[in-house]
Design a protein around this motif. Structure first.
Motif, PDB file in Angstrom:
ATOM      1  N   VAL A 128      -2.855   3.089 -61.295  1.00  0.00           N
ATOM      2  CA  VAL A 128      -2.631   3.813 -60.036  1.00  0.00           C
ATOM      3  C   VAL A 128      -1.239   4.433 -60.093  1.00  0.00           C
ATOM      4  CG1 VAL A 128      -4.043   2.300 -58.561  1.00  0.00           C
ATOM      5  CG2 VAL A 128      -1.603   1.839 -58.836  1.00  0.00           C
ATOM      6  N   ALA A 129      -1.053   5.454 -59.298  1.00  0.00           N
ATOM      7  CA  ALA A 129       0.285   6.013 -59.064  1.00  0.00           C
ATOM      8  C   ALA A 129       0.221   6.711 -57.725  1.00  0.00           C
ATOM      9  CB  ALA A 129       0.683   6.985 -60.176  1.00  0.00           C
ATOM     10  N   MET A 130       1.401   6.972 -57.144  1.00  0.00           N
ATOM     11  CA  MET A 130       1.415   7.659 -55.849  1.00  0.00           C
ATOM     12  C   MET A 130       0.705   9.003 -55.935  1.00  0.00           C
ATOM     13  SD  MET A 130       5.119   6.934 -54.199  1.00  0.00           S
ATOM     14  CE  MET A 130       5.656   5.270 -53.868  1.00  0.00           C
TER      15      MET A 130
ATOM     16  N   ASN B 227      11.205  -8.309 -51.552  1.00  0.00           N
ATOM     17  CA  ASN B 227      10.098  -7.348 -51.581  1.00  0.00           C
ATOM     18  C   ASN B 227      10.579  -5.944 -51.178  1.00  0.00           C
ATOM     19  OD1 ASN B 227       7.259  -8.016 -52.196  1.00  0.00           O
ATOM     20  ND2 ASN B 227       6.866  -6.686 -50.439  1.00  0.00           N
TER      21      ASN B 227
ATOM     22  N   SER C  78       3.184  -3.364 -63.008  1.00  0.00           N
ATOM     23  CA  SER C  78       3.536  -3.452 -61.585  1.00  0.00           C
ATOM     24  C   SER C  78       4.261  -4.760 -61.256  1.00  0.00           C
ATOM     25  CB  SER C  78       2.263  -3.364 -60.737  1.00  0.00           C
ATOM     26  OG  SER C  78       2.528  -3.833 -59.429  1.00  0.00           O
ATOM     27  N   PRO C  79       5.449  -4.691 -60.655  1.00  0.00           N
ATOM     28  CA  PRO C  79       6.148  -5.930 -60.281  1.00  0.00           C
ATOM     29  C   PRO C  79       5.460  -6.664 -59.138  1.00  0.00           C
ATOM     30  CG  PRO C  79       7.327  -4.005 -59.462  1.00  0.00           C
ATOM     31  CD  PRO C  79       6.220  -3.474 -60.321  1.00  0.00           C
ATOM     32  N   PHE C  80       4.726  -5.945 -58.291  1.00  0.00           N
ATOM     33  CA  PHE C  80       3.998  -6.610 -57.203  1.00  0.00           C
ATOM     34  C   PHE C  80       2.798  -7.378 -57.768  1.00  0.00           C
ATOM     35  CE2 PHE C  80       6.129  -3.016 -55.123  1.00  0.00           C
ATOM     36  CZ  PHE C  80       6.787  -3.673 -54.104  1.00  0.00           C
TER      37      PHE C  80
ATOM     38  N   ASP D 266      10.382  -2.403 -53.157  1.00  0.00           N
ATOM     39  CA  ASP D 266       9.929  -1.122 -52.581  1.00  0.00           C
ATOM     40  C   ASP D 266      10.958  -0.026 -52.872  1.00  0.00           C
ATOM     41  OD1 ASP D 266       7.521  -2.014 -51.423  1.00  0.00           O
ATOM     42  OD2 ASP D 266       8.519  -2.636 -49.573  1.00  0.00           O
TER      43      ASP D 266
ATOM     44  N   ASP E 192      -1.650  -7.014 -48.886  1.00  0.00           N
ATOM     45  CA  ASP E 192      -0.887  -6.705 -50.073  1.00  0.00           C
ATOM     46  C   ASP E 192      -0.435  -7.991 -50.761  1.00  0.00           C
ATOM     47  OD1 ASP E 192       1.132  -7.575 -48.355  1.00  0.00           O
ATOM     48  OD2 ASP E 192       2.152  -5.656 -48.248  1.00  0.00           O
TER      49      ASP E 192
ATOM     50  N   ASN F 236      -4.506   2.705 -51.948  1.00  0.00           N
ATOM     51  CA  ASN F 236      -4.456   2.922 -53.404  1.00  0.00           C
ATOM     52  C   ASN F 236      -3.436   2.014 -54.087  1.00  0.00           C
ATOM     53  OD1 ASN F 236      -5.364   4.556 -55.738  1.00  0.00           O
ATOM     54  ND2 ASN F 236      -3.257   5.329 -55.788  1.00  0.00           N
ATOM     55  N   LYS F 237      -3.199   0.841 -53.522  1.00  0.00           N
ATOM     56  CA  LYS F 237      -2.109   0.022 -54.063  1.00  0.00           C
ATOM     57  C   LYS F 237      -2.609  -1.191 -54.832  1.00  0.00           C
ATOM     58  CE  LYS F 237       1.620   1.304 -50.945  1.00  0.00           C
ATOM     59  NZ  LYS F 237       2.362   2.189 -51.820  1.00  0.00           N
ATOM     60  N   LEU F 238      -1.837  -1.523 -55.869  1.00  0.00           N
ATOM     61  CA  LEU F 238      -1.954  -2.796 -56.571  1.00  0.00           C
ATOM     62  C   LEU F 238      -0.820  -3.693 -56.066  1.00  0.00           C
ATOM     63  CD1 LEU F 238      -2.429  -1.668 -60.288  1.00  0.00           C
ATOM     64  CD2 LEU F 238      -4.155  -1.846 -58.479  1.00  0.00           C
ATOM     65  N   PRO F 239      -1.082  -4.988 -56.004  1.00  0.00           N
ATOM     66  CA  PRO F 239      -2.333  -5.677 -56.290  1.00  0.00           C
ATOM     67  C   PRO F 239      -3.318  -5.582 -55.117  1.00  0.00           C
ATOM     68  CG  PRO F 239      -0.694  -7.244 -55.545  1.00  0.00           C
ATOM     69  CD  PRO F 239      -0.002  -5.908 -55.587  1.00  0.00           C
TER      70      PRO F 239
HETATM   71  N1  LIG Z   1       3.712  -3.690 -50.191  1.00  0.00           N
HETATM   72  C1  LIG Z   1       2.827  -3.659 -51.330  1.00  0.00           C
HETATM   73  C2  LIG Z   1       3.414  -2.721 -52.391  1.00  0.00           C
HETATM   74  C3  LIG Z   1       2.477  -2.516 -53.553  1.00  0.00           C
HETATM   75  C4  LIG Z   1       2.854  -1.286 -54.372  1.00  0.00           C
HETATM   76  O1  LIG Z   1       3.671  -0.446 -53.975  1.00  0.00           O
HETATM   77  N2  LIG Z   1       2.205  -1.159 -55.536  1.00  0.00           N
HETATM   78  C5  LIG Z   1       2.400   0.013 -56.375  1.00  0.00           C
HETATM   79  C6  LIG Z   1       2.396  -0.394 -57.842  1.00  0.00           C
HETATM   80  S1  LIG Z   1       3.867  -1.243 -58.284  1.00  0.00           S
HETATM   81  C7  LIG Z   1       1.201   0.927 -56.204  1.00  0.00           C
HETATM   82  O2  LIG Z   1       0.097   0.441 -56.164  1.00  0.00           O
HETATM   83  N3  LIG Z   1       1.415   2.250 -56.117  1.00  0.00           N
HETATM   84  C8  LIG Z   1       0.360   3.207 -56.035  1.00  0.00           C
HETATM   85  C9  LIG Z   1       0.431   4.068 -54.806  1.00  0.00           C
HETATM   86  O3  LIG Z   1       1.380   3.909 -54.012  1.00  0.00           O
HETATM   87  O4  LIG Z   1      -0.462   4.921 -54.645  1.00  0.00           O
HETATM   88  C10 LIG Z   1       2.617  -5.074 -51.878  1.00  0.00           C
HETATM   89  O5  LIG Z   1       3.502  -5.932 -51.645  1.00  0.00           O
HETATM   90  O6  LIG Z   1       1.564  -5.354 -52.478  1.00  0.00           O
END
Ligand SMILES: N[C@@H](CCC(=O)N[C@@H](CS)C(=O)NCC(=O)O)C(=O)O
Length: 203
Positions: free
Chosen positions: A35-37, A101, A9-11, A105, A66, A51-54
């Motif tokens: 995780v994934a969408m 950022n 994950s780049p975030f 996205d 976030d 459900n997002k990392l980090p």
């Molecule tokens: N705006 C968030 C974006 C984080 C994001 O999109 N993370 C992705 C991984 S790179 C994720 O967790 N995706 C899983 C999902 O959307 O369910 C941040 O800056 O932390």
């Protein structure tokens, strides 16, 4: 503190670079959390319904997300150069951060669309992503020299992670072609110990 983490994950990379730069990395226990969408992780969902990392878990069990908020939290814990400086300089950092950022996205959405089965891909969406990427890279090429006049901060970290993500997931793009200033910025970013310690992998 614990960090729901992935090497892809780049975030996540962004907050890990920030953790190295602020000297906080040894205070963070990494929890590998796929995780994934389309794939919800119950351990992440329990603390972050997006459900997002980090996602960072503090010692009192509360969650911080976030990535921008985590980096601002790090800034409250250290005495070194700020990731987001105070005052007018901080506003410029945050605007530049928003571009980097938002670029990330866009790249995540583009990759998701690109990797769908061919018959379910949306050509208008793919065209839109490609056009926005081209426009963003043009602005970044024009502006990165100005960005680099400021001390290294969260906007540089975010841009470095976005360009690193292009190499990781869009390796055919050739983003360096015709963009010497951006390529030189990325060389300098990639030489930092914080960047070398956090290079993305599929492992
Ligand atoms: N705006 C968030 C974006 C984080 C994001 O999109 N993370 C992705 C991984 S790179 C994720 O967790 N995706 C899983 C999902 O959307 O369910 C941040 O800056 O932390």
């Amino acid at each position: 503190m614990k960090l729901h983490w992935s090497p892809k994950s780049p975030f996540v990379r962004k907050v890990m670079v920030a953790a190295h730069e602020t000297g906080l990395v040894d205070k963070i226990a990494l929890v590998r959390s796929p995780v994934a969408m389309t794939s919800l992780n119950p351990a992440v969902m329990a603390v972050n319904p997006l459900n997002k990392l980090p996602t960072l878990i503090l010692d009192d069990g509360s969650a911080v997300y976030d990535s921008l908020v985590i980096c601002l939290y790090f800034d409250s814990l250290h005495q070194g150069p700020r990731l987001v400086p105070a005052g007018e300089a901080g506003l410029r950092t945050l605007v530049r951060h928003a571009l980097g950022n938002g670029f990330l996205d866009l790249l995540i959405l583009w990759r998701n669309e690109r990797d769908r089965p061919a018959e379910r891909r949306s050509p208008p969406h793919l065209d839109g992503f490609a056009a926005k990427c081209e426009a963003t890279l043009a602005v970044l090429e024009a502006e990165v020299g100005e960005w680099e006049k400021a001390p290294f901060d969260l906007s540089h970290i975010t841009l470095g992670c976005a360009l690193g993500y292009l190499d990781f997931r869009f390796e055919q793009m050739g983003w360096r072609d015709g963009r010497p200033a951006l390529a030189a910025f990325f060389e300098r970013f990639s030489a930092r110990p914080s960047a070398q310690a956090t290079a993305p992998t599929d492992g």
